[in-house]
Design an enzyme around this catalytic site. Sequence first.
Site, short mmCIF file in Angstrom:
data_model
loop_
_atom_site.label_atom_id
_atom_site.label_comp_id
_atom_site.label_asym_id
_atom_site.label_seq_id
_atom_site.Cartn_x
_atom_site.Cartn_y
_atom_site.Cartn_z
N ASP A 90 -10.09 -3.06 6.46
CA ASP A 90 -9.73 -1.59 5.92
C ASP A 90 -9.76 -1.64 4.24
O ASP A 90 -9.99 -2.82 3.87
CB ASP A 90 -8.33 -1.36 6.34
CG ASP A 90 -7.59 -0.14 6.04
OD1 ASP A 90 -8.54 0.83 6.01
OD2 ASP A 90 -6.34 -0.10 5.95
N ARG B 204 -15.87 3.50 2.80
CA ARG B 204 -14.90 2.73 3.33
C ARG B 204 -14.77 2.70 5.06
O ARG B 204 -14.53 1.73 5.70
CB ARG B 204 -13.47 2.85 2.82
CG ARG B 204 -13.16 4.26 3.11
CD ARG B 204 -11.60 4.36 2.61
NE ARG B 204 -10.46 3.88 3.37
CZ ARG B 204 -9.40 4.04 2.95
NH1 ARG B 204 -8.80 4.47 2.10
NH2 ARG B 204 -8.40 3.45 3.95
N GLU C 64 -1.53 -8.08 1.51
CA GLU C 64 -1.22 -6.51 1.63
C GLU C 64 -0.37 -6.30 2.69
O GLU C 64 -0.29 -6.64 3.76
CB GLU C 64 -2.50 -5.67 1.73
CG GLU C 64 -2.20 -4.40 1.66
CD GLU C 64 -3.23 -3.45 2.57
OE1 GLU C 64 -3.45 -2.35 2.23
OE2 GLU C 64 -4.03 -3.96 3.49
N SER D 19 -7.01 4.22 -1.23
CA SER D 19 -6.90 2.59 -1.30
C SER D 19 -8.27 2.11 -1.57
O SER D 19 -8.11 0.99 -1.90
CB SER D 19 -6.26 2.04 0.11
OG SER D 19 -5.23 2.60 0.14
N HIS E 95 1.94 8.27 5.90
CA HIS E 95 0.66 9.21 6.48
C HIS E 95 1.29 9.96 7.57
O HIS E 95 0.99 11.17 7.83
CB HIS E 95 -0.60 8.69 6.60
CG HIS E 95 -1.48 8.44 5.30
ND1 HIS E 95 -1.71 9.56 4.44
CD2 HIS E 95 -2.13 7.20 5.01
CE1 HIS E 95 -2.63 9.03 3.59
NE2 HIS E 95 -2.57 7.89 3.84
N HIS F 136 -1.87 11.41 -0.06
CA HIS F 136 -1.33 10.43 -1.09
C HIS F 136 -0.83 11.21 -2.28
O HIS F 136 -1.27 12.46 -2.47
CB HIS F 136 -2.33 9.49 -1.87
CG HIS F 136 -2.96 8.40 -0.86
ND1 HIS F 136 -4.22 7.89 -1.05
CD2 HIS F 136 -2.54 8.25 0.33
CE1 HIS F 136 -4.55 7.05 0.02
NE2 HIS F 136 -3.45 7.18 0.84
N ASP G 217 2.17 2.57 3.35
CA ASP G 217 1.11 3.88 3.51
C ASP G 217 0.96 4.28 4.77
O ASP G 217 0.94 5.88 4.84
CB ASP G 217 -0.32 3.36 2.76
CG ASP G 217 -1.40 4.61 2.49
OD1 ASP G 217 -1.21 5.43 1.81
OD2 ASP G 217 -2.21 4.41 3.58
N LYS G 218 0.45 3.68 5.46
CA LYS G 218 0.16 4.30 7.17
C LYS G 218 0.91 4.93 7.60
O LYS G 218 1.00 6.04 8.26
CB LYS G 218 -0.54 3.18 7.89
CG LYS G 218 -1.73 2.60 7.50
CD LYS G 218 -2.63 1.80 8.24
CE LYS G 218 -3.62 0.92 7.29
NZ LYS G 218 -4.84 1.84 7.26
N ASP H 277 -0.93 0.35 -4.75
CA ASP H 277 -2.21 0.77 -5.12
C ASP H 277 -2.12 2.34 -5.56
O ASP H 277 -3.02 2.56 -6.34
CB ASP H 277 -3.40 0.59 -3.96
CG ASP H 277 -2.88 1.04 -2.37
OD1 ASP H 277 -1.68 1.53 -2.52
OD2 ASP H 277 -3.70 0.98 -1.71
N HIS H 278 -1.36 2.90 -4.90
CA HIS H 278 -1.20 4.38 -5.15
C HIS H 278 0.05 4.99 -4.70
O HIS H 278 0.81 4.27 -3.96
CB HIS H 278 -2.30 5.39 -4.68
CG HIS H 278 -2.52 5.09 -3.33
ND1 HIS H 278 -1.56 5.52 -2.25
CD2 HIS H 278 -3.42 4.17 -2.38
CE1 HIS H 278 -1.91 5.20 -1.07
NE2 HIS H 278 -3.03 4.61 -1.07
N THR I 93 -8.35 -1.77 1.38
CA THR I 93 -7.41 -2.88 0.53
C THR I 93 -8.21 -4.16 0.68
O THR I 93 -8.45 -4.83 -0.39
CB THR I 93 -5.95 -2.81 0.55
OG1 THR I 93 -5.66 -1.39 0.48
CG2 THR I 93 -5.29 -3.60 -0.57
N ASP J 219 0.85 -1.20 -0.18
CA ASP J 219 -0.06 -0.01 -0.01
C ASP J 219 0.73 1.09 -0.10
O ASP J 219 1.64 1.39 0.85
CB ASP J 219 -0.94 -0.05 1.04
CG ASP J 219 -2.10 0.91 0.97
OD1 ASP J 219 -1.94 2.18 0.71
OD2 ASP J 219 -3.16 0.40 1.20
#
Lengths: 480, 480
Positions: free
Chosen positions: B157, B170, B345, B105, B354, B444, B350-351, B392-393, B159, B54
């Site tokens: 979550d 989500r 995943e 995501s 962030h 993102h 990602d997290k 994913d991004h 994904t 992610d």
Amino acid sequence: MDPIDMNYHRLILICILLLSATAQAQVPTESSLEQAVAAATDDLPHHVILIIGDGMDEQQVTIARNYLKGANGRLVMDRLPLRAASQILTTEDKLNGRPVYVADSANTATSMATGVVTSRGRLSTTAGGDKDIPTIAELAKAAGFKTGIVSTSSVTDATPAAFATHISYRLCENPDIVEQVEYKGIDLGGCPQDARKNGGLGAVSEQLANSNMDVILGGGSKHFAVNAEGQDISVLALAQSNGFQTIDSASALEASKPGQPLLGLFAESTLPVRLRGEDGRQAEMPEPSLLNRVHEYLGDAELPEVMICEPNPDFAEMPTLKQMTDAALAHLSANNDKGFFLMIESASIDKQSHERKPCGSIGEVEQLEEALQSALAFSRTHPKTLILVTADHSQAAQLIPYESLFSAYPIPVYTPGYLAQIETPEGSVMSVNYATTNFMMEEHTGAAVPLYANSQGQGKIPAFVQQPEIFKIMMDYLGL
Amino acid sequence: MDPIDMNYHRLILICILLLSATAQAQVPTESSLEQAVAAATDDLPHHVILIIGDGMDEQQVTIARNYLKGANGRLVMDRLPLRAASQILTTEDKLNGRPVYVADSANTATSMATGVVTSRGRLSTTAGGDKDIPTIAELAKAAGFKTGIVSTSSVTDATPAAFATHISYRLCENPDIVEQVEYKGIDLGGCPQDARKNGGLGAVSEQLANSNMDVILGGGSKHFAVNAEGQDISVLALAQSNGFQTIDSASALEASKPGQPLLGLFAESTLPVRLRGEDGRQAEMPEPSLLNRVHEYLGDAELPEVMICEPNPDFAEMPTLKQMTDAALAHLSANNDKGFFLMIESASIDKQSHERKPCGSIGEVEQLEEALQSALAFSRTHPKTLILVTADHSQAAQLIPYESLFSAYPIPVYTPGYLAQIETPEGSVMSVNYATTNFMMEEHTGAAVPLYANSQGQGKIPAFVQQPEIFKIMMDYLGL
């Protein structure tokens, strides 16, 4: 032996021979057909066209795709059959120095030109040792290939220069500044050991004028207008005395004829770019309200107005990168049964990103796309042409959300850096962020960059390469 | 006819027949050998393992490579034979909406799970229309394949959930918040139309408990501890009544036996990550001096101290992503002559980005690498296994220079965002910058992301794909 009997035995013999011959003569298969084609084309001239988008990382490619083709569209480079990642390598400026994680265009061009990892600022010289390293252009020329460099920057700038010159510091671009480079009274360093009077090869422009390149096209006339070191003639006159035909306009480029080395300088320094922000605007700082200055969760912030990209009027007089590419291909392929090495750079993807000008970078990707189309058209009539498209390093621009992911929070969420909000032809808004420095210029970044190839690269390029391996891939293709 | 004459004619006939037969019987070639191998393995079970990092863009991959292997090293994913770029697509939340250039995501997992472009926040439902879209896991299950999702995040979550559930937003992760999600009194939206009492499928955790997935492993026990909508039993009890064996520890995972659907929840929410900054530090803001606050070219700024990454003590009790992967592979492949679809995943690349925690992201890439090694080991004994690794991004982190490119200028040059300076095991310093927002969380970014594949992907994956094409590539491989 009875004549019929003899015929009978002869017939058996013939039959056995025919069967044996048929068994050996394999029915043509895909791979034997490929071999036959390969054998038939191995004698053809072999060409390498290396197209470098300076600073053209994945962010820049996506930003350009969204603007030029729409989010659902495809760039010319997206249609190339092969794509790998190229890991950038650089080092401290000493023997066996430690890795440095963010590069510049000097060491990265050196990686591709020579296969050797060097330190930032160096053009085809070794880190610490300061030894000259032979470049693919020099090695190809010595083996009978023609060679050329084409760029939208000054031809003395790091990327083109690394293929044809050797110097300890990239900014020593002309004889007047070979020993010391100043910017507004600030000493930026120099190359005393590279001065001719100290036994060096001289400044970058002088090395180009003394080079045996067949084609040099780009900007940088100011670096050729000054006198050659210790001489009464300009660097340009030196180039002419060395046999270069010199030109300075798009029309002269169009009219130029092969047969004599070609030096075309179309601007004093970097060529003006094709696109600019509306009314010349670039990315701007958000303006927080007074309340927001007191606390970041209070008040609000005024973001830069949405803008379109528009044609840059200064670009009108310039030859396009495609025109320079077409001219270079015509010159290099004329009366050439050996082949050529050509480096083409779209330089201002990087330069405009340093200056926080996303429209400028987008226009330069468009120029690269057109040059790639010319290269692909050339390869259709010259099948042994390896075309590589890559970047030298990553850059600062980031595509960030126009509507924040956190818009549900009643808090002003905005970047602490510079921001441009660009309306795209498909009617959406693309936000581009620059936030690596508070200085007048953004930094490079350290991510690996794309490496694309045409079908001639298949089987020769792994999915992951280190940047210096690109040198070896090109050398192998030319049989060097 | 004279008998000899007859023999003579017979011989000619035989000779012609033999010649003709020999000509038709092609000598085995590479491609016919491949066909023979393909025919022999076509009957084997076909498996797809989709590994999603992610937010694992090119910056994250390079940062992790530099730290885990050194700038000159190679990751496991770097050794995969195929690598493409995947263009992310999302849209406004309306029918025929315009493109949106930065995704989340939810919509990106929906792209891969269903092949359909949707709007941010949606899980396998259409933008504007809010129609449920069948996922590859559901379609594969219906065709007799086994299916699993594994994540280091909560299994509710975006994904993992997009592969097994359908919901308009989500954050509606459990029945208590299906109609309205709040954070510190701020209304973040809700999914009233998805509540069971309104005829919907219910909250994400309830949909998972009612799903026919064979393996669900990750975090998120708090979303299963609340009561199922309108019922007196917890969502976990609902899952058990639906036939799931439920576990909550690494040792129970190790001991679990195939034969019954498996739901493992190892943390209340996201699983703790493996690495953290020294003493728990994250990226910090540079501290300008008073003089520098007066003018950016004066004074200086104190940058965050260089730090190392260290093990996160909270991680010790957790199953690793590799352990969860190994368990999922064992469960899904037991007594299975059809095949399976498994999504794995590594969520906190990602997290942690962030939250501006580069060490956390690096540790999560390392976890992904280990899971990939498990998948590759599995594919050696199960040759019809397509392994894809992708993101994913893109995310906010940028690798910027430790020593500025502008260090020759007597001016303090530093980022206006957050900065971490990490000493790597090879002894250099890597500077990582986060500057997409002034908010407590980074945004993102919009760049295309890497897509890697093992050899089973060759010939099936072009060099450039749009993210929804990944769905079709996987479906084709499973013959769906």
